[in-house]
Design a protein around this motif. Structure first.
Motif, mmCIF file in Angstrom:
data_model
loop_
_atom_site.group_PDB
_atom_site.id
_atom_site.type_symbol
_atom_site.label_atom_id
_atom_site.label_comp_id
_atom_site.label_asym_id
_atom_site.label_seq_id
_atom_site.Cartn_x
_atom_site.Cartn_y
_atom_site.Cartn_z
ATOM 1 N N ASN A 46 0.821 -1.214 0.000
ATOM 2 C CA ASN A 46 0.000 0.000 0.000
ATOM 3 C C ASN A 46 0.852 1.261 0.000
ATOM 4 O O ASN A 46 0.527 2.249 -0.678
ATOM 5 N N PHE A 50 0.379 3.798 -3.117
ATOM 6 C CA PHE A 50 -0.348 5.043 -2.872
ATOM 7 C C PHE A 50 0.552 6.228 -2.518
ATOM 8 O O PHE A 50 0.090 7.379 -2.572
ATOM 9 N N MET A 81 -5.290 0.513 -9.126
ATOM 10 C CA MET A 81 -5.579 0.536 -7.695
ATOM 11 C C MET A 81 -5.820 1.955 -7.192
ATOM 12 O O MET A 81 -6.652 2.176 -6.318
ATOM 13 N N ILE A 82 -5.093 2.942 -7.753
ATOM 14 C CA ILE A 82 -5.286 4.336 -7.325
ATOM 15 C C ILE A 82 -6.641 4.865 -7.787
ATOM 16 O O ILE A 82 -7.340 5.568 -7.054
ATOM 17 N N ASN A 83 -7.024 4.528 -9.024
ATOM 18 C CA ASN A 83 -8.285 5.048 -9.580
ATOM 19 C C ASN A 83 -9.519 4.303 -9.079
ATOM 20 O O ASN A 83 -10.608 4.890 -9.008
ATOM 21 N N TYR A 84 -9.334 3.025 -8.744
ATOM 22 C CA TYR A 84 -10.492 2.211 -8.373
ATOM 23 C C TYR A 84 -10.373 1.611 -6.980
ATOM 24 O O TYR A 84 -10.991 0.579 -6.696
ATOM 25 N N TRP A 85 -9.595 2.264 -6.115
ATOM 26 C CA TRP A 85 -9.377 1.697 -4.782
ATOM 27 C C TRP A 85 -10.679 1.576 -3.995
ATOM 28 O O TRP A 85 -10.854 0.646 -3.212
ATOM 29 N N ILE A 88 -12.389 -1.523 -5.140
ATOM 30 C CA ILE A 88 -11.664 -2.691 -4.633
ATOM 31 C C ILE A 88 -11.981 -2.917 -3.162
ATOM 32 O O ILE A 88 -12.238 -4.041 -2.725
ATOM 33 N N PHE A 89 -11.958 -1.814 -2.399
ATOM 34 C CA PHE A 89 -12.284 -1.902 -0.977
ATOM 35 C C PHE A 89 -13.716 -2.387 -0.782
ATOM 36 O O PHE A 89 -13.986 -3.243 0.081
#
Length: 266
Positions: A46, A50, A81-85, A88-89
């Motif tokens: 992470n 990030f 992961m940055i755009n769709y975190w 995902i969470f």
């Protein structure tokens, strides 16, 4: 109360419960360190995605060279992961909640408990832990004067794994019909080890079933203790290797483009 030795039986129960609790504590303790490594691994990933990569990605995007495959994979993963975190969470939370809710469904929980028994490393510990609990509880009930059929039913209620819970219920029905317990155990060699059925067969034929069960409980308890120690020592290098591969992949992905830029200068 029936036999007039209630105080002796209660003292024996307290000793057996302490041994059973000690066994479960050893299993939990063995899993603490691997869990800590997993948490540390997640924290490192992470931080890289990030905090570190967002400052490096714009530099790579502005380079007039073809980025290596590893770098493109890293940039694509990081951007995703940055755009769709949030999604995902949300997916992780929904999956966890769905899993907990599905565990309330008997069929799914039964399948999950059976799956655990056949997992590498963990499955072996699960088998031996149930064998230890069964032998100790079943032997204690028989020593207390409980009939074998009733003892099997009570033992099945004390086992949390549904696969074994069902098997012990079936064993009680088999014994109730007049068949020997060891014959049922031999027919279910997929979940009952041969050593268990053989020791119970000897105990049934010689009248020393309670003593054999306590011997089996101690034997499987030592097996679980050894297996949990080996589990920790086995998982540690594997998890460290996985963490090293991840960090190494990130390092190569960052260093390779820099090396390509500096080559013409040299």
């Amino acid at each position: 109360e029936v036999s007039g030795v209630l105080s002796d039986i209660l003292e024996h129960i307290s000793i057996e419960l302490k041994l059973r609790q000690f066994l479960h504590q050893n299993i939990r303790s063995a899993l603490i360190y691997p869990c800590n490594i997993l948490v540390a691994m997640a924290g490192v990933i992470n931080i890289l995605i990030f905090f570190v990569l967002p400052k490096i990605i714009p530099i790579f995007s502005g380079l007039s060279i073809e980025l290596p495959l590893t770098t493109r994979i890293l940039i694509g993963t990081a951007n995703f992961m940055i755009n769709y975190w949030m999604y995902i969470f949300l997916f992780i939370v929904v999956s966890a909640v769905s899993f907990v809710l599905l565990l309330r469904v008997y069929a799914f929980r039964f399948f999950y408990h059976r799956l655990i028994l056949f997992l590498p490393l963990i499955g072996s510990i699960g088998h031996k832990a149930v064998m230890s609990d069964f032998s100790r509880t079943f032997g204690l009930l028989l020593k207390s004067g409980v009939k074998i059929v009733e003892a099997l039913i009570i033992t099945s209620d004390s086992i949390t794994n549904l696969v074994y819970k069902k098997a012990f219920r079936e064993a009680a029905e088999t014994v109730k019909k007049g068949d020997a317990l060891n014959n049922f155990l031999k027919a279910r060699e997929d979940i009952f080890p041969a050593a268990l059925s053989q020791m119970i067969e000897v105990g049934e034929s010689t009248g020393t079933l309670e003593n054999n069960l306590f011997y089996l409980a101690n034997f499987y308890e030592s097996e679980v203790d050894e297996a949990t120690k080996n589990l920790s020592s086995t998982l540690e290098p594997i998890l460290l290797l996985v963490m090293g591969v991840i960090v190494g992949f990130v390092a190569i992905s960052i260093i390779t483009p820099i090396y390509k830029i500096t080559q013409p200068i040299q």
